[in-house]
Design an enzyme around this catalytic site. Structure first.
Site, PDB file in Angstrom:
ATOM      1  N   SER A   1       0.838  -1.187   0.000  1.00  0.00           N
ATOM      2  CA  SER A   1       0.000   0.000   0.000  1.00  0.00           C
ATOM      3  C   SER A   1       0.883   1.251   0.000  1.00  0.00           C
ATOM      4  O   SER A   1       1.752   1.390  -0.849  1.00  0.00           O
ATOM      5  CB  SER A   1      -0.953  -0.050   1.194  1.00  0.00           C
ATOM      6  OG  SER A   1      -1.951   0.943   1.081  1.00  0.00           O
TER       7      SER A   1
ATOM      8  N   ASP B   1      -5.256  -3.486  -3.440  1.00  0.00           N
ATOM      9  CA  ASP B   1      -4.317  -3.171  -2.361  1.00  0.00           C
ATOM     10  C   ASP B   1      -3.519  -4.375  -1.871  1.00  0.00           C
ATOM     11  O   ASP B   1      -4.069  -5.435  -1.581  1.00  0.00           O
ATOM     12  CB  ASP B   1      -5.130  -2.576  -1.212  1.00  0.00           C
ATOM     13  CG  ASP B   1      -4.287  -2.162  -0.021  1.00  0.00           C
ATOM     14  OD1 ASP B   1      -3.054  -2.111  -0.150  1.00  0.00           O
ATOM     15  OD2 ASP B   1      -4.871  -1.882   1.028  1.00  0.00           O
TER      16      ASP B   1
END
Length: 387
Positions: free
Chosen positions: A77, A216
């Site tokens: 991320s 993600d």
């Protein structure tokens, strides 16, 4: 005569031990891992600014960069974004971002990344267009193989239902993973609810199209990529001739720095069973991500700490994490200037805190210790290469 002989034996033993220590340091595998957490990436950014400054000071080199010191840098991320920033080469084949440029990046671009709301109830909170724009601008056409050190950036393919790990060492077997860095960075940051998933293609060794449908990286590593980074480092130690003397799972030869983005460990102060009993699916979706990230972070830290301690190498692992975030600092997408300033303060205050209840050593002191090891190791390698 006996005394002289004993003295000579002692000197030989000391020299042998010193030589062994230098050899051990020279062949140590160094790993940096950076958690996910959206705008909270300012916290590890602040820590990296301190570490980068220490390395420049110790080596008397203003051009020293983090990628010069770590064999593996991994992130997920926002941590994946930081990984790319400090490993992607510019036109001079140096990292396009120095450690002290990370926090300013968030201040400049964070408000725009987390401001392009779609306004849709059924859909991602942000459209991701500005994020992609700035990634393309900063990273250009650079691909994984061009990274200045080994990287480990995670994402998750929602079509194949499998994690995807982008590393340089995987490219020989899986050339389709040699994607553009901006595609990888957007993918690892495409947190469900916040940003749309990312679709892009590369090509296999046969020239066939290879599709990615990614979200993600936190879905794959649940926010903390330390175990992933450590596994990549372990494989590197086994395959790279430079580390031929390292035995499998020899954690005395591993140096791991893991940076968190902060969490609130006191869930009982935030939620109660009575309160949660009234929640619907949407409220649970928002809360469960926070809980899962925190829990996984603790478990990863617990596992790694246990392993390093079992190998009598506890000083080779440092987890830098703030476990008492409050208010707006707990939010992944509050990019207001006031909150970003608070996040900087969190990082700066964290440096002054003790690493643990059992040790008076502060994070600042521990990072200086790590910086000294990194600096000494780099010098030893440079000296060896000059012969």
């Amino acid at each position: 005569m006996a005394t002289t002989k004993s003295f000579l034996i002692l000197i030989v033993m000391i020299l042998a031990t010193t030589s062994s220590t230098f050899a051990s340091l020279e062949e140590m595998v160094t790993v940096l891992s950076i958690d996910g957490g959206g705008i909270k990436g300012i916290i590890p950014g602040t820590i990296l600014e301190f570490l980068g400054g220490q390395l420049q000071k110790m080596d008397n080199n203003a051009d020293a960069r983090l990628a010069d010191y770590f064999d593996v840098i991994g992130g997920t991320s926002t941590g994946g974004l930081l990984t790319a920033m400090i490993t992607t080469p510019n036109e001079n084949n140096r990292p396009f971002a120095a450690a002290n440029e990370i926090v300013p990046f968030y201040f400049e671009h964070g408000p725009h990344i987390f401001n392009s709301s779609t306004g849709q109830f059924f859909g991602p909170k942000y459209d991701g267009k500005y994020l992609m724009q700035v990634l393309q601008e900063k990273l250009g056409e650079t691909r994984v193989h061009q990274a200045l050190t080994e990287v480990a950036i995670s994402s998750f393919d929602i079509k194949t239902n499998k994690p995807v790990i982008f590393t340089k060492s995987n490219l020989a077997k899986s050339p389709e993973l040699d994607a553009k860095m901006y595609d990888i960075c957007y993918s690892t940051a495409a947190a469900p609810i916040y940003f749309p998933p990312h679709y892009f293609i590369t090509h296999t060794s046969n020239g066939d199209i290879y599709e990615f449908n990614l979200v993600d990286g936190g879905v794959a590593t649940v926010g903390d990529p330390a175990l992933l980074s450590l596994s990549v480092a372990t494989r590197l130690a086994q395959e790279d001739p430079a580390f031929s003397s390292i035995k499998s799972l020899d954690y005395k030869q591993m140096l791991l720095l893991s940076l968190g983005t902060g969490t609130n460990s006191e869930f009982d102060k935030t939620y109660t069973a009575q309160e949660a009993a009234k929640w619907g699916p949407l409220r649970w979706m928002l809360a469960i991500r926070q809980m899962t990230n925190a829990a996984s972070s603790y478990m990863a830290d617990y596992y790694i700490s246990t392993v390093f301690q079992a190998r009598h190498s506890q000083n080779n692992y440092l987890r830098v994490q703030e476990n008492a975030l409050t208010g707006t600092t707990t939010e992944m997408d509050d990019a207001s200037e006031a909150n970003m300033e608070l996040l900087v303060q969190v990082g700066e205050t964290l440096l002054k805190k003790p690493v643990s209840k059992d040790s008076p050593e502060t994070y600042e002191e521990a990072l200086k210790r790590f910086a000294k090891l990194l600096s000494d190791r780099k010098k030893l390698r440079a000296n060896k290469a000059s012969y």
